[in-house]
Enzyme design. Sequence first.
Site, PDB file in Angstrom:
ATOM      1  N   TYR A  95       0.800  -1.236   0.000  1.00 29.47           N
ATOM      2  CA  TYR A  95       0.000   0.000   0.000  1.00 29.47           C
ATOM      3  C   TYR A  95       0.834   1.289   0.000  1.00 29.47           C
ATOM      4  O   TYR A  95       0.546   2.208  -0.780  1.00 29.47           O
ATOM      5  CB  TYR A  95      -1.034  -0.031   1.137  1.00 29.47           C
ATOM      6  CG  TYR A  95      -2.221  -0.871   0.726  1.00 29.47           C
ATOM      7  CD1 TYR A  95      -3.302  -0.287   0.083  1.00 29.47           C
ATOM      8  CD2 TYR A  95      -2.222  -2.242   0.912  1.00 29.47           C
ATOM      9  CE1 TYR A  95      -4.377  -1.054  -0.355  1.00 29.47           C
ATOM     10  CE2 TYR A  95      -3.284  -3.026   0.486  1.00 29.47           C
ATOM     11  CZ  TYR A  95      -4.359  -2.424  -0.146  1.00 29.47           C
ATOM     12  OH  TYR A  95      -5.404  -3.185  -0.588  1.00 29.47           O
ATOM     13  N   GLU A 137      -8.761  -6.799   4.149  1.00 27.73           N
ATOM     14  CA  GLU A 137      -8.004  -7.912   3.541  1.00 27.73           C
ATOM     15  C   GLU A 137      -7.395  -8.826   4.602  1.00 27.73           C
ATOM     16  O   GLU A 137      -7.306 -10.037   4.398  1.00 27.73           O
ATOM     17  CB  GLU A 137      -6.942  -7.348   2.573  1.00 27.73           C
ATOM     18  CG  GLU A 137      -7.603  -6.879   1.281  1.00 27.73           C
ATOM     19  CD  GLU A 137      -6.830  -5.851   0.483  1.00 27.73           C
ATOM     20  OE1 GLU A 137      -5.598  -5.777   0.626  1.00 27.73           O
ATOM     21  OE2 GLU A 137      -7.467  -5.102  -0.288  1.00 27.73           O
TER      22      GLU A 137
HETATM   23  C1  HEM Z   1      -7.563  -4.347  -8.905  1.00 26.30           C
HETATM   24  C2  HEM Z   1      -8.623  -0.550  -6.087  1.00 26.30           C
HETATM   25  C3  HEM Z   1      -4.329  -0.931  -3.886  1.00 26.30           C
HETATM   26  C4  HEM Z   1      -3.139  -4.444  -6.982  1.00 26.30           C
HETATM   27  C5  HEM Z   1      -8.208  -3.294  -8.315  1.00 26.30           C
HETATM   28  C6  HEM Z   1      -9.540  -2.870  -8.675  1.00 26.30           C
HETATM   29  C7  HEM Z   1      -9.836  -1.818  -7.909  1.00 26.30           C
HETATM   30  C8  HEM Z   1      -8.707  -1.553  -7.037  1.00 26.30           C
HETATM   31  C9  HEM Z   1     -11.137  -1.025  -7.927  1.00 26.30           C
HETATM   32  C10 HEM Z   1     -10.442  -3.548  -9.750  1.00 26.30           C
HETATM   33  C11 HEM Z   1     -11.183  -4.675  -9.070  1.00 26.30           C
HETATM   34  C12 HEM Z   1     -11.863  -5.671  -9.983  1.00 26.30           C
HETATM   35  O1  HEM Z   1     -11.441  -5.870 -11.103  1.00 26.30           O
HETATM   36  O2  HEM Z   1     -12.822  -6.300  -9.512  1.00 26.30           O
HETATM   37  C13 HEM Z   1      -7.549  -0.322  -5.250  1.00 26.30           C
HETATM   38  C14 HEM Z   1      -7.488   0.737  -4.244  1.00 26.30           C
HETATM   39  C15 HEM Z   1      -6.265   0.638  -3.632  1.00 26.30           C
HETATM   40  C16 HEM Z   1      -5.581  -0.489  -4.248  1.00 26.30           C
HETATM   41  C17 HEM Z   1      -8.582   1.748  -3.968  1.00 26.30           C
HETATM   42  C18 HEM Z   1      -5.663   1.497  -2.556  1.00 26.30           C
HETATM   43  C19 HEM Z   1      -6.318   2.045  -1.571  1.00 26.30           C
HETATM   44  C20 HEM Z   1      -3.647  -1.938  -4.515  1.00 26.30           C
HETATM   45  C21 HEM Z   1      -2.317  -2.372  -4.162  1.00 26.30           C
HETATM   46  C22 HEM Z   1      -1.975  -3.365  -5.036  1.00 26.30           C
HETATM   47  C23 HEM Z   1      -3.094  -3.542  -5.954  1.00 26.30           C
HETATM   48  C24 HEM Z   1      -1.508  -1.817  -2.992  1.00 26.30           C
HETATM   49  C25 HEM Z   1      -0.700  -4.161  -5.088  1.00 26.30           C
HETATM   50  C26 HEM Z   1       0.403  -3.753  -5.518  1.00 26.30           C
HETATM   51  C27 HEM Z   1      -4.225  -4.691  -7.780  1.00 26.30           C
HETATM   52  C28 HEM Z   1      -4.234  -5.652  -8.868  1.00 26.30           C
HETATM   53  C29 HEM Z   1      -5.513  -5.633  -9.419  1.00 26.30           C
HETATM   54  C30 HEM Z   1      -6.257  -4.652  -8.657  1.00 26.30           C
HETATM   55  C31 HEM Z   1      -3.061  -6.506  -9.308  1.00 26.30           C
HETATM   56  C32 HEM Z   1      -6.065  -6.474 -10.588  1.00 26.30           C
HETATM   57  C33 HEM Z   1      -6.125  -5.658 -11.828  1.00 26.30           C
HETATM   58  C34 HEM Z   1      -5.023  -5.898 -12.821  1.00 26.30           C
HETATM   59  O3  HEM Z   1      -4.262  -6.857 -12.682  1.00 26.30           O
HETATM   60  O4  HEM Z   1      -4.946  -5.104 -13.751  1.00 26.30           O
HETATM   61  N1  HEM Z   1      -7.731  -2.481  -7.303  1.00 26.30           N
HETATM   62  N2  HEM Z   1      -6.395  -1.039  -5.220  1.00 26.30           N
HETATM   63  N3  HEM Z   1      -4.084  -2.676  -5.588  1.00 26.30           N
HETATM   64  N4  HEM Z   1      -5.460  -4.115  -7.676  1.00 26.30           N
HETATM   65 FE1  HEM Z   1      -5.950  -2.666  -6.386  1.00 26.30          FE
END
Ligand code: HEM
Length: 405
Positions: A95, A137
């Site tokens: 994060y 989480e």
């Molecule tokens: C996917 C929000 C932090 C890694 C997503 C999605 C949202 C989101 C809305 C799409 C969900 C879906 O497809 O159902 C957020 C928010 C964060 C955050 C608001 C911070 C407050 C992180 C962090 C990581 C991360 C810290 C790790 C490094 C991913 C990955 C995906 C994802 C790998 C799948 C999408 C892809 O591979 O393109 N996140 N996220 N996220 N998030 Fe986060």
Amino acid sequence: MLQEKTIAIIKATVPVLEVHGEAITRRFYERLFEAHPELLNVFNINNQRQGRQQAALANAVYAAAVHIEKLDTIIPVVKQIGAKHRSLGVLPAHYPIVGEHLLGAMRDVLQENATDEIISAWAEAYGIIAQAFIDVEKELYEAAAEQPGGWEGLRSFRITRRIKESDVIDSFYLEPLDQKSIAAFQPGQYLTLQLKAPGVDYAQMRHYSLSDSPNKSYYRISVKREDERDTTPGGLISRYIHSLSVGDTVEVAAPAGEFIIPENTQPLTLLSGGVGMTPFMSYMNTAADQASERHIVWIHAALNGDVHAFAEESEQLAERLTHLTKRVVYERPTDRDERDKQFDAKGYITADVLREAGFHPEGLFFICGPEPFMRAMYHLLTKLGVKQENITFEFFGPASSIEAQ
Ligand code: HEM
């Protein structure tokens, strides 16, 4: 708690960030992967290239910021995203990294408009939002590890059977190398596999719906092979899975996902396009195991018989489920299909097809398939007077048409 002044700055700047959303998102990923190339193992490179979902993360931060005073109200959404994060192995340590590069991207794009005051307000807000995700989480990781047969992170599974379901879809039966029990799941949920395909520089995480009923000694996933004309990493990865044989091992995260059909007696209509039938196979196998008498109308759309998966298993399900009405629609049947008459209608799923199958407009509707298919079905249903809140859908990428399915 944030001070009122900080809240005012956040609220005033959300629209500005949204206007520059695309540029900030692009810069964010550039910075993130430059500083932490190892994160390319977690993010889906295909989504990055196609721009799909790329903005989801940043947009969700802005959306959460609007609710910064009452984050409790968005906990259901946080849980949904958290489930995906959990399946991908996102950890608390990630994060601050994402925060640093999101703020850095805001500075790079907005330049002198991103004053120290604005950036520090956002840093504070991001910290609070990130903590909400980390807390949710943590619970999800604990729940996944604590349930019987559950586990945290990745677990090695061996392919114990591989069955051809159509010209393009194969089922893979997975059993854990440790030979211990495996967690139950709800029909509609998916498994996440970590795959290191030759020709792709990084390991990639991919989600595949479970296609059999739970409480077995194996998990079954059914994967469509994206054919040669598709050179995207998505295609490479599905082709890599299709190159695996019985005895090979894969790394798997515990089942997750929210595309779940509620257990009640409301009549159901299930509409699937191509490989989008997999979660419904899991649901109907489970319903059949329970001798369910629920009224189900299931209409499946495929290009033709060659790419129509599970045709035999579907027939068996129709025999076991006394209240199931099954219809198959082929877009362009072959001569052989015409001869064997394995389809009920030609063309697309239309209002007539739905009516003839006896669908219940007041019931629940679940749609699964490629995006254009889901869009068409959604419009058809709403035109037929189905209430939006009764329609649930699950996107199945990356094909942009049901043509190839
Ligand atoms: C996917 C929000 C932090 C890694 C997503 C999605 C949202 C989101 C809305 C799409 C969900 C879906 O497809 O159902 C957020 C928010 C964060 C955050 C608001 C911070 C407050 C992180 C962090 C990581 C991360 C810290 C790790 C490094 C991913 C990955 C995906 C994802 C790998 C799948 C999408 C892809 O591979 O393109 N996140 N996220 N996220 N998030 Fe986060």
